[in-house]
Scaffold this motif. Structure first.
Motif, PDB file in Angstrom:
ATOM      1  N   MET A 142      13.990  -0.143   1.062  1.00  0.00           N
ATOM      2  CA  MET A 142      13.362  -0.546  -0.200  1.00  0.00           C
ATOM      3  C   MET A 142      13.063   0.667  -1.083  1.00  0.00           C
ATOM      4  O   MET A 142      12.562   0.516  -2.193  1.00  0.00           O
ATOM      5  N   GLY A 143      13.357   1.856  -0.579  1.00  0.00           N
ATOM      6  CA  GLY A 143      13.097   3.074  -1.348  1.00  0.00           C
ATOM      7  C   GLY A 143      11.631   3.473  -1.346  1.00  0.00           C
ATOM      8  O   GLY A 143      11.191   4.243  -2.199  1.00  0.00           O
ATOM      9  N   ILE A 144      10.871   2.959  -0.391  1.00  0.00           N
ATOM     10  CA  ILE A 144       9.454   3.317  -0.278  1.00  0.00           C
ATOM     11  C   ILE A 144       9.355   4.537   0.628  1.00  0.00           C
ATOM     12  O   ILE A 144       9.715   4.468   1.804  1.00  0.00           O
ATOM     13  N   SER A 145       8.904   5.631   0.063  1.00  0.00           N
ATOM     14  CA  SER A 145       8.826   6.880   0.816  1.00  0.00           C
ATOM     15  C   SER A 145       7.817   6.782   1.949  1.00  0.00           C
ATOM     16  O   SER A 145       6.758   6.169   1.793  1.00  0.00           O
ATOM     17  N   PRO A 146       8.154   7.414   3.082  1.00  0.00           N
ATOM     18  CA  PRO A 146       7.168   7.462   4.170  1.00  0.00           C
ATOM     19  C   PRO A 146       6.025   8.399   3.779  1.00  0.00           C
ATOM     20  O   PRO A 146       6.136   9.167   2.819  1.00  0.00           O
ATOM     21  N   TRP A 147       4.930   8.311   4.504  1.00  0.00           N
ATOM     22  CA  TRP A 147       3.827   9.246   4.282  1.00  0.00           C
ATOM     23  C   TRP A 147       4.308  10.652   4.600  1.00  0.00           C
ATOM     24  O   TRP A 147       5.323  10.832   5.268  1.00  0.00           O
ATOM     25  N   GLU A 148       3.598  11.651   4.142  1.00  0.00           N
ATOM     26  CA  GLU A 148       3.974  13.031   4.384  1.00  0.00           C
ATOM     27  C   GLU A 148       4.147  13.252   5.891  1.00  0.00           C
ATOM     28  O   GLU A 148       3.423  12.670   6.700  1.00  0.00           O
ATOM     29  N   PRO A 149       5.095  14.124   6.268  1.00  0.00           N
ATOM     30  CA  PRO A 149       5.385  14.339   7.695  1.00  0.00           C
ATOM     31  C   PRO A 149       4.155  14.702   8.534  1.00  0.00           C
ATOM     32  O   PRO A 149       4.033  14.266   9.674  1.00  0.00           O
ATOM     33  N   GLU A 150       3.237  15.465   7.958  1.00  0.00           N
ATOM     34  CA  GLU A 150       2.048  15.855   8.731  1.00  0.00           C
ATOM     35  C   GLU A 150       1.098  14.671   8.969  1.00  0.00           C
ATOM     36  O   GLU A 150       0.306  14.682   9.910  1.00  0.00           O
ATOM     37  N   LEU A 151       1.170  13.645   8.140  1.00  0.00           N
ATOM     38  CA  LEU A 151       0.327  12.463   8.311  1.00  0.00           C
ATOM     39  C   LEU A 151       0.950  11.418   9.238  1.00  0.00           C
ATOM     40  O   LEU A 151       0.240  10.614   9.845  1.00  0.00           O
ATOM     41  N   ALA A 168       0.841  -1.210   0.000  1.00  0.00           N
ATOM     42  CA  ALA A 168       0.000   0.000   0.000  1.00  0.00           C
ATOM     43  C   ALA A 168       0.871   1.254   0.000  1.00  0.00           C
ATOM     44  O   ALA A 168       0.574   2.225  -0.709  1.00  0.00           O
ATOM     45  N   ARG A 169       1.938   1.240   0.775  1.00  0.00           N
ATOM     46  CA  ARG A 169       2.838   2.398   0.831  1.00  0.00           C
ATOM     47  C   ARG A 169       3.624   2.555  -0.468  1.00  0.00           C
ATOM     48  O   ARG A 169       3.869   3.677  -0.920  1.00  0.00           O
ATOM     49  N   TYR A 170       4.013   1.452  -1.078  1.00  0.00           N
ATOM     50  CA  TYR A 170       4.699   1.486  -2.372  1.00  0.00           C
ATOM     51  C   TYR A 170       3.801   2.156  -3.413  1.00  0.00           C
ATOM     52  O   TYR A 170       4.260   2.954  -4.235  1.00  0.00           O
ATOM     53  N   LEU A 171       2.524   1.816  -3.362  1.00  0.00           N
ATOM     54  CA  LEU A 171       1.549   2.379  -4.302  1.00  0.00           C
ATOM     55  C   LEU A 171       1.106   3.789  -3.906  1.00  0.00           C
ATOM     56  O   LEU A 171       0.361   4.426  -4.637  1.00  0.00           O
ATOM     57  N   ALA A 230       7.369  -6.362  12.604  1.00  0.00           N
ATOM     58  CA  ALA A 230       8.108  -5.094  12.675  1.00  0.00           C
ATOM     59  C   ALA A 230       9.427  -5.167  11.910  1.00  0.00           C
ATOM     60  O   ALA A 230       9.870  -4.165  11.334  1.00  0.00           O
ATOM     61  N   HIS A 231      10.064  -6.328  11.904  1.00  0.00           N
ATOM     62  CA  HIS A 231      11.336  -6.459  11.185  1.00  0.00           C
ATOM     63  C   HIS A 231      11.136  -6.231   9.689  1.00  0.00           C
ATOM     64  O   HIS A 231      11.905  -5.517   9.057  1.00  0.00           O
ATOM     65  N   ILE A 232      10.094  -6.830   9.125  1.00  0.00           N
ATOM     66  CA  ILE A 232       9.818  -6.632   7.697  1.00  0.00           C
ATOM     67  C   ILE A 232       9.468  -5.167   7.424  1.00  0.00           C
ATOM     68  O   ILE A 232       9.977  -4.564   6.477  1.00  0.00           O
ATOM     69  N   LEU A 233       8.637  -4.574   8.271  1.00  0.00           N
ATOM     70  CA  LEU A 233       8.271  -3.160   8.083  1.00  0.00           C
ATOM     71  C   LEU A 233       9.486  -2.235   8.154  1.00  0.00           C
ATOM     72  O   LEU A 233       9.512  -1.189   7.510  1.00  0.00           O
ATOM     73  N   SER A 234      10.489  -2.629   8.923  1.00  0.00           N
ATOM     74  CA  SER A 234      11.677  -1.772   9.085  1.00  0.00           C
ATOM     75  C   SER A 234      12.458  -1.610   7.783  1.00  0.00           C
ATOM     76  O   SER A 234      13.341  -0.757   7.693  1.00  0.00           O
ATOM     77  N   PHE A 235      12.127  -2.380   6.754  1.00  0.00           N
ATOM     78  CA  PHE A 235      12.820  -2.294   5.474  1.00  0.00           C
ATOM     79  C   PHE A 235      12.211  -1.257   4.536  1.00  0.00           C
ATOM     80  O   PHE A 235      12.691  -1.086   3.416  1.00  0.00           O
ATOM     81  N   GLN A 236      11.184  -0.551   4.963  1.00  0.00           N
ATOM     82  CA  GLN A 236      10.504   0.397   4.083  1.00  0.00           C
ATOM     83  C   GLN A 236      11.486   1.369   3.433  1.00  0.00           C
ATOM     84  O   GLN A 236      11.501   1.519   2.213  1.00  0.00           O
ATOM     85  N   GLU A 237      12.293   2.044   4.226  1.00  0.00           N
ATOM     86  CA  GLU A 237      13.236   3.024   3.650  1.00  0.00           C
ATOM     87  C   GLU A 237      14.305   2.349   2.804  1.00  0.00           C
ATOM     88  O   GLU A 237      14.666   2.850   1.738  1.00  0.00           O
TER      89      GLU A 237
END
Length: 192
Positions: free
Chosen positions: A145-154, A114-117, A136-143
């Motif tokens: 993997m080059g998947i941008s976090p949601w906007e800072p305000e979100l 969902a975050r990739y999309l 949590a270990h799998i989620l820790s790979f988001q960055e």
């Protein structure tokens, strides 16, 4: 993509997909399965999925190689494969992600998809429609993997939403989703 669904192994094996459905299968390694009768079974309707991706990764947070030689801890190898799968799944109507129980590994991978999309509605739909506790270990790979976090305000609201979901505080979770500007009623899917 209209939705991402999380299934257990047994649900996925017997699921008859609608056209335009892909599946990401997360298998347990033989090291952790050991002598168990539980095995990674083929899909009954495998030829009816538009795309199928299979990845062996155990539901662990750290290496357990000493105790279980051959166990598979999520790494950049698995992350790279998932990025390929995510790209291939972009044009599908829906994607099913499954692991053994449909709670931890599959939840983390579905959230990353969902975050990739960049689809906050798909991520919120996962929280509304599934009782999950993402790895949590799998989620820790988001960055990584080059998947941008949601906007800072979100981000504070997303963090709150995750906490509410993990604590099974569904009422507060729905309020947070509304504060994100998403009508949670539109996210509810009928269980098939």
């Amino acid at each position: 993509m209209k939705r991402i669904r999380i299934f257990s192994h047994d649900q996925a094996v017997s699921h008859k997909p609608s056209p335009g459905t892909g599946i990401i299968r997360l298998f347990d390694s033989e090291a952790l399965l050991g002598e168990s009768d539980v095995r990674n079974e083929p899909l009954l309707y495998g030829d009816e999925f538009a795309k199928e991706f299979t990845l062996t990764v155990d539901d662990i947070q750290r290496s357990v190689e000493d105790e279980y030689p051959g166990s598979v801890l999520f790494s950049m190898t698995e992350a790279s494969y998932l990025l390929h799968a995510f790209e291939e799944c972009k044009g599908l109507d829906q994607v099913i992600v499954h692991c053994r129980a449909g709670v931890s590994r599959s939840a983390a991978v579905a959230i990353l998809l969902a975050r990739y999309l960049k689809r906050l509605d798909l991520e919120c739909g996962l929280y509304v429609n599934h009782d999950i506790y993402p790895n949590a270990h799998i989620l820790s790979f988001q960055e990584k993997m080059g998947i941008s976090p949601w906007e800072p305000e979100l981000q504070p609201m997303i963090n709150r939403l995750m906490k509410q979901m993990i604590e099974s505080d569904h009422e507060s979770m729905l309020v947070t989703i509304e504060k994100l500007g998403i009508d949670w009623r539109e996210l509810i899917t009928i269980k098939e």
